[in-house]
Design a protein around this motif. Structure first.
Motif, PDB file in Angstrom:
ATOM      1  N   TRP A  80       4.209   9.981  -6.286  1.00 49.15           N
ATOM      2  CA  TRP A  80       2.879   9.697  -5.749  1.00 49.15           C
ATOM      3  C   TRP A  80       3.062   8.710  -4.601  1.00 49.15           C
ATOM      4  O   TRP A  80       3.111   7.516  -4.790  1.00 49.15           O
ATOM      5  CB  TRP A  80       1.966   9.131  -6.827  1.00 49.15           C
ATOM      6  CG  TRP A  80       1.685  10.130  -7.895  1.00 49.15           C
ATOM      7  CD1 TRP A  80       2.391  10.311  -9.046  1.00 49.15           C
ATOM      8  CD2 TRP A  80       0.647  11.105  -7.895  1.00 49.15           C
ATOM      9  NE1 TRP A  80       1.847  11.353  -9.768  1.00 49.15           N
ATOM     10  CE2 TRP A  80       0.769  11.857  -9.083  1.00 49.15           C
ATOM     11  CE3 TRP A  80      -0.384  11.423  -7.006  1.00 49.15           C
ATOM     12  CZ2 TRP A  80      -0.081  12.898  -9.405  1.00 49.15           C
ATOM     13  CZ3 TRP A  80      -1.239  12.463  -7.330  1.00 49.15           C
ATOM     14  CH2 TRP A  80      -1.085  13.186  -8.512  1.00 49.15           C
ATOM     15  N   SER A  83      -0.984   5.052  -2.809  1.00 46.13           N
ATOM     16  CA  SER A  83      -1.698   4.438  -3.930  1.00 46.13           C
ATOM     17  C   SER A  83      -2.692   3.406  -3.421  1.00 46.13           C
ATOM     18  O   SER A  83      -2.497   2.792  -2.371  1.00 46.13           O
ATOM     19  CB  SER A  83      -0.719   3.741  -4.883  1.00 46.13           C
ATOM     20  OG  SER A  83       0.118   4.688  -5.496  1.00 46.13           O
ATOM     21  N   HIS A 123      -4.129   7.604  -6.777  1.00 45.48           N
ATOM     22  CA  HIS A 123      -2.808   8.021  -6.304  1.00 45.48           C
ATOM     23  C   HIS A 123      -2.969   9.372  -5.614  1.00 45.48           C
ATOM     24  O   HIS A 123      -3.781  10.194  -6.037  1.00 45.48           O
ATOM     25  CB  HIS A 123      -1.827   8.140  -7.463  1.00 45.48           C
ATOM     26  CG  HIS A 123      -1.694   6.884  -8.258  1.00 45.48           C
ATOM     27  ND1 HIS A 123      -1.055   5.767  -7.773  1.00 45.48           N
ATOM     28  CD2 HIS A 123      -2.150   6.558  -9.486  1.00 45.48           C
ATOM     29  CE1 HIS A 123      -1.101   4.809  -8.687  1.00 45.48           C
ATOM     30  NE2 HIS A 123      -1.767   5.265  -9.733  1.00 45.48           N
ATOM     31  N   LYS A 125      -0.799  12.620  -3.237  1.00 46.83           N
ATOM     32  CA  LYS A 125       0.401  13.210  -2.646  1.00 46.83           C
ATOM     33  C   LYS A 125       0.048  14.603  -2.149  1.00 46.83           C
ATOM     34  O   LYS A 125      -0.936  15.201  -2.577  1.00 46.83           O
ATOM     35  CB  LYS A 125       1.561  13.248  -3.625  1.00 46.83           C
ATOM     36  CG  LYS A 125       1.350  14.101  -4.868  1.00 46.83           C
ATOM     37  CD  LYS A 125       2.582  13.992  -5.768  1.00 46.83           C
ATOM     38  CE  LYS A 125       2.334  14.539  -7.148  1.00 46.83           C
ATOM     39  NZ  LYS A 125       3.516  14.377  -8.012  1.00 46.83           N
TER      40      LYS A 125
END
Length: 155
Positions: A80, A83, A123, A125
């Motif tokens: 991830w 954040s 988080h 990604k």
């Protein structure tokens, strides 16, 4: 050790790559605040006037996972890459992820308590084709967002 008490995953496909996090009953925008009070500038999240997650590209698929925790969750693994931590007041006790154009058919995630301030982590990604060099790297792109909530401790 804290445990995950429940979760809900949304699949969203917004033309503009924006995902609004709103009150699950009223649909009103929610504004998040940093736990430290310091300002941060992240291209992928907006927290001041309304809580907004931004995709890595326009017209990209995204998944948002809400999680309710009994206390501060463990540290997210290193995959991830982005954040953020802060707090969020949720009047109805329910949150919802919506595409830029209101998608009122989405199910709300019930945090279990109305009119409570929540500690939270977000988080993010982007998954891409990075393993098969015979194909373009942009044929598989999806943004993943994980929002973790637990009761804010006023101590």
């Amino acid at each position: 050790m804290a445990e995950c008490l429940g979760s809900l995953v949304y699949e969203l496909n917004d033309l503009y790559g924006n995902i609004n996090i709103v009150d699950g009953d009223s649909g009103a925008p929610l504004a998040a605040s940093l736990g430290t009070g310091a300002a941060e500038d992240h291209w992928w999240i907006e927290t001041d006037e309304e809580f907004l997650l931004r995709g890595s590209d326009r017209e990209i698929s995204a998944y948002v996972r809400f999680e309710l925790w009994s206390g501060p969750p463990p540290v997210a693994d290193s995959s991830w890459g982005r954040s953020w931590s802060g707090r969020l007041h949720v009047p109805s006790g329910k949150v919802q992820a919506r595409e830029n154009f209101d998608s009122e058919d989405q199910k709300s995630f019930d945090l279990g308590c109305a009119d409570v301030e929540w500690s939270m982590q977000v988080h993010a990604k982007t998954l891409r084709n990075s393993s098969d060099l015979d194909f373009p790297s942009d044929i598989f792109r999806v943004d993943l967002f994980k929002l973790r909530f637990w009761r804010f401790d006023h101590r």
